[in-house]
Design an enzyme around this catalytic site. Structure first.
Site, PDB file in Angstrom:
ATOM      1  N   ASP A  15     -40.569  63.594 -12.901  1.00 41.42           N
ATOM      2  CA  ASP A  15     -41.631  64.412 -12.288  1.00 41.42           C
ATOM      3  C   ASP A  15     -42.194  65.479 -13.226  1.00 41.42           C
ATOM      4  O   ASP A  15     -42.744  66.479 -12.769  1.00 41.42           O
ATOM      5  CB  ASP A  15     -41.133  65.082 -10.995  1.00 41.42           C
ATOM      6  N   GLY A  19     -47.292  60.580 -15.945  1.00 42.33           N
ATOM      7  CA  GLY A  19     -48.474  59.831 -15.535  1.00 42.33           C
ATOM      8  C   GLY A  19     -49.765  60.505 -15.964  1.00 42.33           C
ATOM      9  O   GLY A  19     -50.664  59.864 -16.526  1.00 42.33           O
ATOM     10  N   ALA A  46     -40.916  54.336  -9.417  1.00 42.02           N
ATOM     11  CA  ALA A  46     -41.671  55.344 -10.166  1.00 42.02           C
ATOM     12  C   ALA A  46     -42.752  55.942  -9.280  1.00 42.02           C
ATOM     13  O   ALA A  46     -43.295  55.279  -8.391  1.00 42.02           O
ATOM     14  CB  ALA A  46     -42.285  54.727 -11.413  1.00 42.02           C
ATOM     15  N   HIS A  48     -45.816  58.278 -10.434  1.00 37.52           N
ATOM     16  CA  HIS A  48     -46.543  59.018 -11.457  1.00 37.52           C
ATOM     17  C   HIS A  48     -47.913  59.402 -10.904  1.00 37.52           C
ATOM     18  O   HIS A  48     -48.812  58.562 -10.786  1.00 37.52           O
ATOM     19  CB  HIS A  48     -46.681  58.182 -12.723  1.00 37.52           C
ATOM     20  N   GLN A 226     -38.820  57.816 -14.605  1.00 37.62           N
ATOM     21  CA  GLN A 226     -37.729  58.767 -14.395  1.00 37.62           C
ATOM     22  C   GLN A 226     -37.636  59.752 -15.580  1.00 37.62           C
ATOM     23  O   GLN A 226     -38.624  60.005 -16.229  1.00 37.62           O
ATOM     24  CB  GLN A 226     -36.393  58.048 -14.142  1.00 37.62           C
ATOM     25  N   LEU A 330     -48.548  74.869 -17.097  1.00 41.26           N
ATOM     26  CA  LEU A 330     -48.699  76.217 -17.637  1.00 41.26           C
ATOM     27  C   LEU A 330     -49.470  77.131 -16.693  1.00 41.26           C
ATOM     28  O   LEU A 330     -49.523  78.348 -16.898  1.00 41.26           O
ATOM     29  CB  LEU A 330     -49.414  76.164 -18.996  1.00 41.26           C
TER      30      LEU A 330
END
Length: 417
Positions: A15, A19, A46, A48, A226, A330
């Site tokens: 996570d 993706g 998955a 993503h 993962q 960020l």
């Protein structure tokens, strides 16, 4: 800065934004001419998340370059679940992707995940009760585990109905007692064979020359699933995936065609984990927005914590090193903290000992010790990116301050100030 081929690997528990990173690499304007996205581990578990051009999709088996029209190769290391794949194709078509299945190529050697595996996985995890390992409930562990001791169904068997029927019957007989004692069921064998024949007619099933063909056309992006901290040999047992997450298999596939890859490690500015297992920097008081991550019946709660540079260095080490970092999230507000060390049973740690590959006793001991680790936290600078490059000894080459392509910036933060 980047090599001719790029291996994208998550340095956490998953996570971290693989993706969205792959989508940006494949998108117009990134500077790369991507010929294909190769999935090199995992399966339909998955998740993503990609947001691009007003569309959102959670990629499971399709590569995250699909919105950009980039083909996907599901390699021999993938666990392919055709029924889920068909559903994902319908979802992509509804979002405007024209004929999604035409963008797929699947290696015939890839293992087949069936509804029998899924039913067995859920029955086994239900039986564990409060001692659950943290499965996604998608049959991944049963697919890989069964293949270790039995002749398992593969994607190429979808072209051979008699062979596939025989293998599915053996699979059903093996798991019969486990599934019979549970609430979980699956379709009749003959119906499954018919569905898989339709699947084989709709998707090209290829051999080991497909990767070389794509590589001759341009950059190949290898998309991991993962995170390295969940790796089958390097993660913390038993809370791991049945998959080699660190980039060993991607490197090996490139070596087979005489090429090398640039390993791009992906991290957030904070740590996350789905479900059970050690999480030294977990902080239940963190209230950070997670619109695409929630608790799951089999995975358990989505947990949040502070950035953990000790585990990041461990992930980099067991990955055989990485060439650059992509730092996501960020834009998260507030002060940021990071673990620079631990106290473990009265002993100061500044690194997690890697041990030998396939030494599960070592990994179990790490699970025990990390479950008792008390992090030593330090406040990160207002601009944490140069600090991360110096602390981890890896240049930061891509940053993101939001979920979309426009939020990503190609950078060059060196290791030294």
């Amino acid at each position: 800065m980047f090599g001719s081929h790029i291996i994208v690997v998550d340095l956490g528990f998953g996570d971290a934004g693989k993706g969205a990173t792959v989508d940006w690499l494949c998108a117009p304007g990134s500077g790369f001419q991507v010929a294909a996205v190769v999935r090199f581990n995992g399966g339909a578990q998955a998740a993503h998340n990609v947001i691009a051009d007003g569309r959102h999709h959670t990629f499971a088996q399709f590569g995250s370059g699909t919105f950009a029209g980039v083909p996907t190769l599901l390699s021999r290391h993938m666990l392919v679940e055709p029924i889920a794949l068909a559903a994902e194709a319908r979802g992509l078509a509804a979002l405007g992707v024209r004929d999604p299945l035409s963008l797929l190529r699947i290696d015939g050697r890839a293992l087949l995940t069936t509804p029998i595996h899924i039913a067995a996985n859920r029955a086994r995890e239900d039986a564990r009760g409060r001692a659950r390992h943290g499965s996604c409930g998608r049959g991944i562990g049963e697919t890989a585990g069964y293949a270790l001791a039995h002749t398992a169904p593969t994607v190429s068997d979808c072209l051979r109905p008699r062979v596939l029927r025989r293998k599915l019957r053996a699979l059903a007989a093996y798991y019969g007692p486990l599934i019979a004692s549970s609430e979980h069921r699956y379709e009749p064998i003959d119906d499954l064979v018919d569905m898989y024949r339709e699947f084989a007619a709709a998707v090209p099933i290829v051999g080991d020359d497909q990767l070389a063909r794509f590589a001759r056309r341009g950059t190949v992006v290898f998309e991991g699933a993962q995170g390295v901290l969940l790796d089958e040999w390097r993660g913390f047992h038993p809370h791991t995936t049945w998959s080699t997450v660190e980039p060993r298999n991607a490197r090996a596939m490139l070596a087979e065609i005489g090429a090398r890859g640039y390993v791009l490690g992906v991290t957030r500015t904070y740590q996350t984990r789905h479900g059970a297992g050690p999480f030294p920097t977990e902080d239940p008081g963190l209230a950070l927005p997670e619109p695409h991550n929630a608790a799951g019946r089999y995975q358990g709660e989505f947990r949040l914590g502070h950035l953990d540079t000790v585990l990041l260095r461990y992930a980099i080490e067991v990955s055989g090193g990485v060439d650059g970092l992509a730092v996501n999230h960020l834009d998260v507000p507030g002060r940021r903290y990071a673990a620079t060390g631990y106290t473990v049973e009265g002993v100061a740690w500044d690194r997690v000992p890697a041990g030998r590959v396939q030494d599960l006793d070592h990994q179990r001991e790490l699970t025990r010790l990390l479950s008792r680790a008390e992090p030593v936290l330090a406040e990160m600078p207002d601009d944490p990116v140069p600090w991360l490059a110096r602390t981890l000894g890896v240049p930061v080459v891509l940053t993101a301050d939001g979920p979309g392509r426009r939020h990503r910036t190609r950078t060059a933060y060196p290791v030294a100030a």
